[in-house]
Scaffold this active site. Structure first.
Site, short mmCIF file in Angstrom:
data_model
loop_
_atom_site.label_atom_id
_atom_site.label_comp_id
_atom_site.label_asym_id
_atom_site.label_seq_id
_atom_site.Cartn_x
_atom_site.Cartn_y
_atom_site.Cartn_z
N ARG A 1 0.83 -1.21 -0.06
CA ARG A 1 0.12 -0.03 -0.16
C ARG A 1 0.95 1.19 -0.03
NH1 ARG A 1 -1.42 1.66 4.68
NH2 ARG A 1 -2.32 -0.28 5.24
N ASP B 1 -7.64 18.67 -14.54
CA ASP B 1 -8.02 17.11 -14.90
C ASP B 1 -7.43 17.15 -16.57
OD1 ASP B 1 -9.23 14.90 -15.74
OD2 ASP B 1 -10.80 15.05 -14.63
N LYS C 1 -8.55 6.05 -19.32
CA LYS C 1 -8.85 6.60 -20.71
C LYS C 1 -7.34 6.52 -21.43
CE LYS C 1 -12.56 6.99 -18.18
NZ LYS C 1 -12.83 8.61 -17.52
C1 LIG Z 1 -13.42 9.12 -16.35
C2 LIG Z 1 -12.89 10.37 -15.93
C3 LIG Z 1 -12.71 10.55 -14.73
C4 LIG Z 1 -12.97 9.59 -13.53
O1 LIG Z 1 -12.08 8.45 -13.62
P1 LIG Z 1 -12.32 6.92 -13.19
O2 LIG Z 1 -10.99 6.19 -13.81
O3 LIG Z 1 -13.45 6.37 -14.08
O4 LIG Z 1 -12.53 6.82 -11.89
C5 LIG Z 1 -12.33 11.78 -13.97
N1 LIG Z 1 -12.37 12.87 -14.93
C6 LIG Z 1 -12.45 12.65 -16.29
C7 LIG Z 1 -12.34 13.67 -17.45
C8 LIG Z 1 -12.85 11.40 -16.76
O5 LIG Z 1 -13.07 11.06 -18.14
#
Ligand SMILES: *Cc1c(COP(=O)(O)O)cnc(C)c1O
Length: 380
Positions: free
Chosen positions: A49, A174, A199
């Protein structure tokens, strides 16, 4: 010597294994590590962890690609976001989020974080004055996506960093849609970069993961403490999959951009398409800014279907090369209806998205197949 992006994507954090010469970091499927006498840690590893060599390789690679000093890998993008907010916010604090934030971010802030006594305001992040107007003395975080999801608005990272810093807040970007290949927010003044590595970073729709990258060492230390204390870490196999994905990020992104540009051209000419949203279009309100802060414009495209919600849903249902599904950023093309799918949790809120909107994650299949499929899906 500082290597180029593609070189770092393949090598950063990944020296060949000194014992065996293995070129690829092994999947260290271990929870614990033998100690040489009490407290005698080999290379600092004591429990997975706290740290695991496969995860550390990924964390170093991500830090290098974003130009940060510290990367941290999590079990999901949401785990990364949760850990970040718990590290830098507390009761009485305030944060600003995009008025078209990722649905999961909106849900985390409005349904979970708010219960700790944190207040929030949503603002259109493409409008610096509107974000400034939302700032308060107790604002600790300005949260930005650029391009935003799903409307693909562009935020001025440099100006927003200045605005946030004036009130002593952090600018969080983000960077899931753009990836470090297309945009490096830390160099534009952002304090924290967030990724859903699920992604484009992973890129093959076979893993869920998240990451944080920061430039500041002290903030990096605080985040690492909370990563261990909260425990939402990436497992070694998941870390390894993302690490493998990153090696081809540059070539994948070039192809995603090529294909998205062709899709945009086709959609703009289509009589059943009322509007196309893509920052690469000269008519897009954020185009000029996107040109300055992005290398290219990405693989995400949104459009509004003439005929409203039912027509938009029909287009999604008819597509075949485009798989109907949530998520994005994989090699395969995906189509979805944000209003009923990814952004359903924002229905009835200020973050609601247009009901005739369709979102595409344009994949890297043969462009002719992609275009023919869209054409048939759009037929009356
Ligand atoms: C998918 C996504 C998230 C969240 O991520 P997870 O891996 O699904 O928990 C956050 N921000 C954006 C822009 C996303 O497309």
């Amino acid at each position: 010597m500082v290597h180029g992006f593609e070189t770092r994507a393949i090598h950063a954090g990944q020296e060949p294994d000194p014992r065996t010469g293995a070129v690829i970091p092994p999947i260290y499927a271990t929870s614990t590590y033998a100690q040489d006498g009490v407290g005698g840690l080999r290379e600092g590893y004591e429990y997975s962890r706290s740290a695991n060599p496969t995860r550390v390789a990924l964390e170093e690679c991500l830090a290098s690609l974003e130009g940060g000093s510290r990367g941290l890998a999590f079990a999901s993008g949401m785990a990364a976001e949760d850990t970040l907010l718990r590290t830098v916010m507390g009761p009485g604090d305030h944060l600003v989020i995009p008025d078209d934030a990722y649905g999961g971010t909106y849900r985390l802030v409005s349904r979970v974080v708010e219960r700790w006594g944190v207040s929030w305001t949503s603002a259109p992040v493409s409008d610096v004055d509107a974000v400034r107007a939302a700032l308060r003395p107790e604002t600790k975080v300005v949260w930005v996506e650029t391009p935003t999801n799903p409307l693909l608005n562009i935020a001025d990272v440099e100006m927003l960093a200045d605005a946030a810093h004036e009130v002593g807040a952090l600018l969080v970007v983000d960077n899931t849609f753009a990836t470090p290949y297309l945009q490096q927010p830390l160099f534009l003044g952002a304090d924290v970069v967030v990724h859903s590595t699920t992604k484009y970073c992973g890129g093959h729709s076979d893993v869920v993961g998240g990451a944080l990258v920061v430039a500041d060492d002290e903030l990096g230390e605080r985040l690492a403490f909370h990563q261990n204390a909260i425990g939402g870490v990436a497992g070694p196999f998941d870390a390894w999959l993302v690490l493998r994905g990153l090696k081809t990020l540059a070539v994948r992104m070039e192809k995603h951009c090529d294909n998205a540009e062709r899709v945009v051209t086709a959609l703009m000419e289509h009589p059943r398409v009322a509007d196309v949203l893509y920052p690469g279009m000269r008519t897009h309100p954020g185009h000029h800014l996107a040109r300055q802060q992005m290398h290219r414009f990405g693989g995400m495209v949104a459009f509004r279907v003439a005929g409203g919600e039912e027509a938009a849903v029909q287009v999604c249902d008819r597509a075949q090369v485009f798989t109907l599904g949530e998520s994005l950023g994989g090699v395969e093309s995906l189509i979805e209806h944000p209003g009923r799918m990814t952004h359903a949790s924002a229905a009835g809120s200020p973050l609601e998205v247009p009901e005739d909107l369709v979102r595409l994650s344009v994949g890297i299949e043969s462009i002719d197949d992609i275009l023919i499929d869209l054409e048939q899906a759009l037929q009356l």
